[in-house]
Each structure stands twice: as structure tokens, then as C-alpha cells.
Design an enzyme around this catalytic site. Structure first.
Site, PDB file in Angstrom:
ATOM      1  CB  ALA A 174     -43.060 -12.809 132.252  1.00 58.52           C
TER       2      ALA A 174
ATOM      3  N   GLY B   8     -46.888 -15.580 134.625  1.00 55.31           N
ATOM      4  CA  GLY B   8     -47.511 -15.205 133.356  1.00 55.31           C
ATOM      5  C   GLY B   8     -48.066 -16.413 132.610  1.00 55.31           C
TER       6      GLY B   8
ATOM      7  CD  GLU C 270     -46.352 -13.804 139.223  1.00 57.06           C
ATOM      8  OE1 GLU C 270     -46.779 -14.530 140.150  1.00 57.06           O
ATOM      9  OE2 GLU C 270     -46.895 -13.752 138.109  1.00 57.06           O
TER      10      GLU C 270
HETATM   11  N1  DAK Z   1     -37.910 -17.041 132.926  1.00 53.73           N
HETATM   12  C1  DAK Z   1     -36.700 -17.339 132.387  1.00 53.73           C
HETATM   13  N2  DAK Z   1     -36.129 -18.543 132.452  1.00 53.73           N
HETATM   14  C2  DAK Z   1     -36.782 -19.509 133.097  1.00 53.73           C
HETATM   15  C3  DAK Z   1     -38.050 -19.288 133.704  1.00 53.73           C
HETATM   16  C4  DAK Z   1     -38.613 -17.981 133.590  1.00 53.73           C
HETATM   17  N3  DAK Z   1     -39.820 -17.674 134.085  1.00 53.73           N
HETATM   18  N4  DAK Z   1     -38.440 -20.435 134.279  1.00 53.73           N
HETATM   19  C5  DAK Z   1     -37.477 -21.338 134.043  1.00 53.73           C
HETATM   20  N5  DAK Z   1     -36.476 -20.781 133.326  1.00 53.73           N
HETATM   21  C6  DAK Z   1     -35.248 -21.405 132.854  1.00 53.73           C
HETATM   22  C7  DAK Z   1     -34.277 -21.659 134.009  1.00 53.73           C
HETATM   23  O1  DAK Z   1     -33.546 -20.492 134.282  1.00 53.73           O
HETATM   24  C8  DAK Z   1     -33.431 -22.753 133.439  1.00 53.73           C
HETATM   25  O2  DAK Z   1     -32.506 -22.189 132.545  1.00 53.73           O
HETATM   26  P1  DAK Z   1     -30.967 -22.741 132.449  1.00 53.73           P
HETATM   27  O3  DAK Z   1     -30.422 -22.616 133.824  1.00 53.73           O
HETATM   28  O4  DAK Z   1     -31.104 -24.174 132.016  1.00 53.73           O
HETATM   29  O5  DAK Z   1     -30.313 -21.853 131.428  1.00 53.73           O
HETATM   30  C9  DAK Z   1     -34.421 -23.574 132.615  1.00 53.73           C
HETATM   31  O6  DAK Z   1     -35.510 -22.707 132.366  1.00 53.73           O
HETATM   32  C10 DAK Z   1     -34.950 -24.780 133.368  1.00 53.73           C
HETATM   33  O7  DAK Z   1     -35.418 -24.336 134.628  1.00 53.73           O
HETATM   34  P2  DAK Z   1     -34.987 -25.024 136.000  1.00 53.73           P
HETATM   35  O8  DAK Z   1     -33.602 -25.569 135.939  1.00 53.73           O
HETATM   36  O9  DAK Z   1     -35.276 -24.029 137.093  1.00 53.73           O
HETATM   37  O10 DAK Z   1     -36.017 -26.248 136.064  1.00 53.73           O
HETATM   38  P3  DAK Z   1     -36.569 -26.986 137.349  1.00 53.73           P
HETATM   39  O11 DAK Z   1     -37.285 -28.180 136.829  1.00 53.73           O
HETATM   40  O12 DAK Z   1     -35.497 -27.201 138.379  1.00 53.73           O
HETATM   41  O13 DAK Z   1     -37.632 -25.979 138.007  1.00 53.73           O
HETATM   42  C11 DAK Z   1     -39.461 -24.382 137.899  1.00 53.73           C
HETATM   43  C12 DAK Z   1     -38.832 -25.665 137.303  1.00 53.73           C
HETATM   44  C13 DAK Z   1     -40.654 -24.014 137.018  1.00 53.73           C
HETATM   45  C14 DAK Z   1     -40.006 -24.714 139.310  1.00 53.73           C
HETATM   46  C15 DAK Z   1     -38.412 -23.259 137.980  1.00 53.73           C
HETATM   47  O14 DAK Z   1     -37.805 -23.129 136.700  1.00 53.73           O
HETATM   48  C16 DAK Z   1     -39.005 -21.924 138.345  1.00 53.73           C
HETATM   49  O15 DAK Z   1     -39.298 -21.686 139.532  1.00 53.73           O
HETATM   50  N6  DAK Z   1     -39.132 -21.025 137.356  1.00 53.73           N
HETATM   51  C17 DAK Z   1     -39.568 -19.662 137.577  1.00 53.73           C
HETATM   52  C18 DAK Z   1     -41.043 -19.594 137.807  1.00 53.73           C
HETATM   53  C19 DAK Z   1     -41.527 -18.151 138.072  1.00 53.73           C
HETATM   54  O16 DAK Z   1     -41.024 -17.527 139.052  1.00 53.73           O
HETATM   55  N7  DAK Z   1     -42.380 -17.636 137.270  1.00 53.73           N
HETATM   56  C20 DAK Z   1     -42.929 -16.272 137.386  1.00 53.73           C
HETATM   57  C21 DAK Z   1     -42.100 -15.368 136.543  1.00 53.73           C
HETATM   58  S1  DAK Z   1     -42.601 -13.633 136.697  1.00 53.73           S
HETATM   59  C22 DAK Z   1     -46.798  -8.469 132.739  1.00 53.73           C
HETATM   60  C23 DAK Z   1     -47.013  -9.651 132.117  1.00 53.73           C
HETATM   61  C24 DAK Z   1     -46.564 -10.818 132.719  1.00 53.73           C
HETATM   62  C25 DAK Z   1     -45.868 -10.778 133.915  1.00 53.73           C
HETATM   63  C26 DAK Z   1     -45.660  -9.567 134.513  1.00 53.73           C
HETATM   64  C27 DAK Z   1     -46.113  -8.386 133.929  1.00 53.73           C
HETATM   65  N8  DAK Z   1     -47.266  -7.240 132.162  1.00 53.73           N
HETATM   66  C28 DAK Z   1     -48.106  -7.352 130.927  1.00 53.73           C
HETATM   67  C29 DAK Z   1     -47.075  -5.966 132.750  1.00 53.73           C
HETATM   68  C30 DAK Z   1     -45.425 -12.042 134.478  1.00 53.73           C
HETATM   69  C31 DAK Z   1     -44.420 -12.169 135.373  1.00 53.73           C
HETATM   70  C32 DAK Z   1     -43.918 -13.525 135.662  1.00 53.73           C
HETATM   71  O17 DAK Z   1     -44.402 -14.519 135.156  1.00 53.73           O
END
Ligand code: DAK
Length: 258
Positions: free
Chosen positions: A65, A109, A132
Site C-alpha cells: 500500500a 499489500g 509492515e
Molecule cells: N509506498 C510508497 N512508495 C513506495 C513504496 C510504498 N509501499 N515502495 C516503494 N516506494 C517508492 C520509494 O519511496 C521510492 O520513491 P522515490 O524515493 O524514488 O520518490 C521508489 O518507490 C523506489 O523505491 P526504492 O528507492 O526504495 O527502491 P529499492 O529498489 O531501493 O527498494 C523495496 C525496493 C521494495 C525493497 C523498497 O522500496 C521498500 O522496502 N518498499 C516498501 C515496502 C513495504 O514496506 N511495503 C509494505 C507497505 S504497508 C489495508 C490494506 C492494505 C494495507 C494495509 C491496510 N486495509 C484494507 C485496511 C497494506 C499495507 C502495506 O502494504
């Protein structure tokens, strides 16, 4: 609805939805989820479509997300608006088979979206996880519920509590993924699977999906009875008559989806 965060394309009887926020690794913003929901519903309602493929790009299916979109949410706002839940529920109501073609990251997500699909086909570079916990929250779209059902408690605990990613091989061994293919073959394989399904009798395919999903919601005895009743009902289908006659006449069946 016009789409700017996804691309939609129909090939024969297959609807293809490509998540299209590459700069953000296909982070699932509320707007993207709204568009995805609308596209899924449109394909589900279209009699000319028998199966749907959701995919991303080579680097990311979806990295979760959109963290930027949710970081300032308050408890009260999230609770009162039932935080983006509506748009995450659409996919659960889609009655036609949905195939996730996953390359690169399927995190948070993104992994939850893949798990809401009916079949997950992974490229060799796919990585699955629920990171998360690193953000100070827990999975919120079924990660703690669907992941243990898919891979068992031990691996689900490991993945959700440590944020460790599973590679495609591990995800396949654990039962999250049904097939692994080389990256360059991912869409060909996903389309071949979708075309095979879309060529079968649509009501039968929908009943198979409904019946397998029932396995998660009921006891074995109730599930088997549900399956039997659906099976009995299929003798009312023209496609059953055609399918069995074609087999005996040694020819290919022509299904009318009736
Ligand atoms: N959200 C926003 N931006 C994101 C993102 C995300 N989840 N993942 C990556 N980006 C953005 C980065 O901020 C970066 O943006 P800029 O700095 O270029 O502006 C760009 O994408 C490229 O990312 P990286 O520079 O970090 O790329 P790397 O290759 O170095 O790393 C990575 C890739 C996938 C390991 C890293 O980006 C990462 O760790 N991303 C976050 C992964 C994460 O934590 N995901 C979980 C998010 S929380 C719900 C429904 C759904 C949810 C909750 C409730 N309900 C229906 C109630 C879900 C929650 C989640 O998913």
C-alpha cells in the site's frame, strides 16, 4: 471510469490489468485500488471475458500500500472511513478466475493482493513478503490470515514477524505460488493459463472457483456437500452435454458458456 494508474487490455477472452505506477514500484494508492476495482468489476460483468490476469512490471508486482498516502492517517479517520477497505474488497467478490503474474516485489499489500487472486504465477525474480512490522504496523489486508492458510503457521509467523522476503522458489515450495517461470516467459505463461481457463465453460469455471474457496470457509463435510450440489446442478448445462458428447465423439468441445 478512465484509468491512469492501471492499463487494461483484452486479448480474446482474457482481460489483462497492468498496475502502472512504476516510479513508486506500483505502490497501491487508494486511487489505484479504486481503478483496479472498477476494471475487475467491468471484466467480471463482461460475457466476452472468461479469465483475468493482474500483473505489474519486471521490478515490482506491487511494493505494498502507498506509505506516503497513509502515513498521516489518524486512528479516528481510518476507523470512520473504514480505511480504503471498500476498494480492497472488490477483488474478493470477482467470480471469474483471477491470475496474478508476479515479477519482482510483492510486498505488504502487494503480497496480499496476489493472495486474493486465485492462481499466482511467479517469475524467477519474484520476492514475497509482509514487511509492515518494519513500519510500525501489522499487515492489514489479510496477510496474517491468508498467508498462514497458504504457507502454514511457522512460515507465516517468520515472514510477518521478521519482514524477511521469500524468493520464488521458497514461495512455490510453501504453496503460495503455483508455477515459476523465467521472467521473459511470465506473461506468455500467465496468458496461456488464462486462455485455457477462458476456453472452458464459464459457469463451470465459476463454480470450481466458488467451491475451492468454500474449502476455506466450511468444514470438510459441508464443503463436500456444497461441491456435490454444484456438481449435480451442472447436468443442467448445455456445456456438460457438449463436453461429454465431444469426448465420446473424439472432437474438441465448443462451449456456449450456458
Ligand atoms: N509506498 C510508497 N512508495 C513506495 C513504496 C510504498 N509501499 N515502495 C516503494 N516506494 C517508492 C520509494 O519511496 C521510492 O520513491 P522515490 O524515493 O524514488 O520518490 C521508489 O518507490 C523506489 O523505491 P526504492 O528507492 O526504495 O527502491 P529499492 O529498489 O531501493 O527498494 C523495496 C525496493 C521494495 C525493497 C523498497 O522500496 C521498500 O522496502 N518498499 C516498501 C515496502 C513495504 O514496506 N511495503 C509494505 C507497505 S504497508 C489495508 C490494506 C492494505 C494495507 C494495509 C491496510 N486495509 C484494507 C485496511 C497494506 C499495507 C502495506 O502494504
Amino acid at each position: 471510469m478512465s484509468y491512469d494508474l492501471i492499463k487494461v487490455q483484452q486479448k480474446g477472452r482474457v482481460g489483462i490489468i497492468t498496475l502502472n505506477r512504476p516510479k513508486q514500484l506500483n505502490a497501491l494508492s487508494p486511487e489505484l485500488m479504486q481503478q483496479l476495482g472498477a476494471a475487475l468489476q467491468a471484466y467480471d460483468a463482461d460475457e466476452g471475458v472468461g479469465a483475468i490476469v493482474i500483473t505489474g512490471n519486471e521490478k515490482a508486482f506491487a511494493a505494498g500500500a502507498d506509505i506516503a498516502a497513509m502515513k498521516d492517517y489518524s486512528y479516528m479517520a481510518a476507523f470512520l472511513a473504514d480505511y480504503i477497505t471498500r476498494d480492497w474488497e472488490h477483488i474478493r467478490r470477482i467470480r471469474k478466475p483471477v491470475i496474478a503474474a508476479v515479477a519482482g516485489y510483492a510486498l505488504g499489500g502487494g503480497n496480499e493482493l496476489a493472495m486474493m487472486c486465485d492462481i499466482v504465477i511467479a517469475a524467477e525474480n519474484a520476492r514475497f513478503g509482509q514487511p509492515e512490522v518494519n513500519l510500525g504496523v501489522m499487515p492489514g489486508a489479510g496477510g496474517t490470515q491468508r498467508l498462514p492458510r497458504a504457507v502454514g503457521k511457522a512460515k507465516a509467523m517468520d515472514v510477518c514477524l521478521t519482514a524477511r522476503m521469500m524468493d520464488a522458489q521458497e514461495a512455490e515450495r510453501a504453496g503460495l505460488v503455483s508455477r515459476i517461470v523465467p521472467l521473459e516467459k511470465l506473461m506468455d505463461e500467465a496468458l496461456a493459463v488464462a486462455e485455457k481457463i477462458a476456453g472452458c465453460s464459464l459457469p463451470v469455471v465459476m463454480m470450481i472457483k466458488e467451491s475451492i474457496n468454500r474449502a476455506y470457509e466450511s468444514t470438510l463435510a459441508e464443503g463436500v456437500l456444497f461441491e456435490r450440489r454444484l456438481f449435480h446442478s451442472q447436468f443442467a448445462l448445455a456445456d456438460q452435454k457438449e463436453g461429454m458428447a465431444a469426448f465420446l465423439e473424439k472432437r474438441k468441445p465448443t462451449f456456449k458458456h450456458r
